[in-house]
Design a protein around this motif. Sequence first.
Motif, PDB file in Angstrom:
ATOM      1  N   PRO A  93       0.802  -1.227   0.000  1.00  0.00           N
ATOM      2  CA  PRO A  93       0.000   0.000   0.000  1.00  0.00           C
ATOM      3  C   PRO A  93       0.835   1.279   0.000  1.00  0.00           C
ATOM      4  N   THR A  94       2.037   1.204   0.575  1.00  0.00           N
ATOM      5  CA  THR A  94       2.910   2.384   0.575  1.00  0.00           C
ATOM      6  C   THR A  94       4.271   2.006   0.021  1.00  0.00           C
ATOM      7  N   VAL A 136      -6.355   5.193  -0.904  1.00  0.00           N
ATOM      8  CA  VAL A 136      -7.166   4.122  -0.329  1.00  0.00           C
ATOM      9  C   VAL A 136      -8.204   3.632  -1.333  1.00  0.00           C
ATOM     10  N   GLU A 137      -8.760   4.537  -2.116  1.00  0.00           N
ATOM     11  CA  GLU A 137      -9.790   4.168  -3.095  1.00  0.00           C
ATOM     12  C   GLU A 137      -9.258   3.140  -4.098  1.00  0.00           C
ATOM     13  N   LEU A 145      -6.745   0.979  -3.537  1.00  0.00           N
ATOM     14  CA  LEU A 145      -6.566  -0.275  -2.807  1.00  0.00           C
ATOM     15  C   LEU A 145      -7.876  -1.034  -2.641  1.00  0.00           C
ATOM     16  N   ILE A 146      -8.936  -0.314  -2.349  1.00  0.00           N
ATOM     17  CA  ILE A 146     -10.235  -0.960  -2.116  1.00  0.00           C
ATOM     18  C   ILE A 146     -10.799  -1.529  -3.416  1.00  0.00           C
ATOM     19  N   TYR A 182      -1.287  -6.951   3.168  1.00  0.00           N
ATOM     20  CA  TYR A 182      -0.615  -5.719   2.776  1.00  0.00           C
ATOM     21  C   TYR A 182       0.782  -5.713   3.386  1.00  0.00           C
ATOM     22  N   TYR A 205      -4.494   6.602   7.991  1.00  0.00           N
ATOM     23  CA  TYR A 205      -4.440   5.854   6.727  1.00  0.00           C
ATOM     24  C   TYR A 205      -4.800   4.384   6.942  1.00  0.00           C
ATOM     25  N   LYS A 244      -8.472   4.007   7.826  1.00  0.00           N
ATOM     26  CA  LYS A 244      -9.372   4.153   6.686  1.00  0.00           C
ATOM     27  C   LYS A 244      -9.389   2.881   5.848  1.00  0.00           C
ATOM     28  N   ILE A 245      -8.212   2.291   5.621  1.00  0.00           N
ATOM     29  CA  ILE A 245      -8.139   1.034   4.867  1.00  0.00           C
ATOM     30  C   ILE A 245      -8.952  -0.053   5.574  1.00  0.00           C
ATOM     31  N   SER A 246      -8.741  -0.178   6.876  1.00  0.00           N
ATOM     32  CA  SER A 246      -9.439  -1.198   7.661  1.00  0.00           C
ATOM     33  C   SER A 246     -10.953  -1.034   7.596  1.00  0.00           C
ATOM     34  N   GLU A 278     -12.751   0.484   5.300  1.00  0.00           N
ATOM     35  CA  GLU A 278     -13.275   0.228   3.955  1.00  0.00           C
ATOM     36  C   GLU A 278     -13.249  -1.259   3.608  1.00  0.00           C
TER      37      GLU A 278
END
Length: 283
Positions: free
Chosen positions: A214-215, A240-241, A243-244, A261, A272, A275-277, A279
Amino acid sequence: MFNKSKNCILIDPGVNYLRPFEGLHALGHFPFGCLSMATFLKNSGFSVKVIAFDDVFGNIEEPLPREEVLKTINTILENEIRQCSPLLVGVSISYTVQCTLGFEIIDIVKRLSPDATTAVGGSHVTFLDERSLLECKGLDIVVRGEGEWTITDLLHCIKNKTDVQNVDGITYKKNDKIFRTKERGLGDLNKLPVLDFNFLPASCYKNKNINIAPTRGCYYTCKFCTDRVFWKNKLRATPVEKLIKEAELLFNKYKIGFLSYEDSMIDVNGAYFSKISNELQKI
């Protein structure tokens, strides 16, 4: 007749089937680098083929004779090169343990297609670029550092038959001499398209553990780690969008078993990660 020619073939030598050769214990390597570069190239108008040798050999428990592995690789590449007639063939060397096989693949490619430009990328060859070009006789170019932007510029250059000296971030051989172009700055991860998972066969996904980064980068300066130099001590995050969207595709369309990840500097208490978690729970 259907034209199967491709501008570029990207090869991931694999890791999982190399365990018996090299004494490795980790499973779950996913050709993320090749997939990201292939998607970026496609989005830039190029036609690309991806070959992942982990999928070809599977997770073998006993080592195959090396001659048998190389014979199989040679047969596959001979067929693909005959069909694709690539301008560029690149090998992604994610780990030092892949180097010997990666260089052998490059030499096979150069023997099968002398006119094709050969390139490698990854941490090992970035820091040992000149040595890699000397060790691997069939190798033309080392892509140093981040690959997506450099390989795209390189392919434009090869296709238009202009001098590669104008491509930042490469080391190359010409008339038995080695040249290094200037360093390339890091790219904008917001400009990376959603990964096109169709580059790989369904067998690479179904019930498999898929790893995505992710990064890119890390703020720390650990002496044992290449990240601090490779990513220039900077940290950049994938939106994030994106990744989702990729996670939704992997779970709903490609039926993966597990998504992980892999991050050099993940902050489990940060916004960050949170937010990933949040979503991911909606998928």
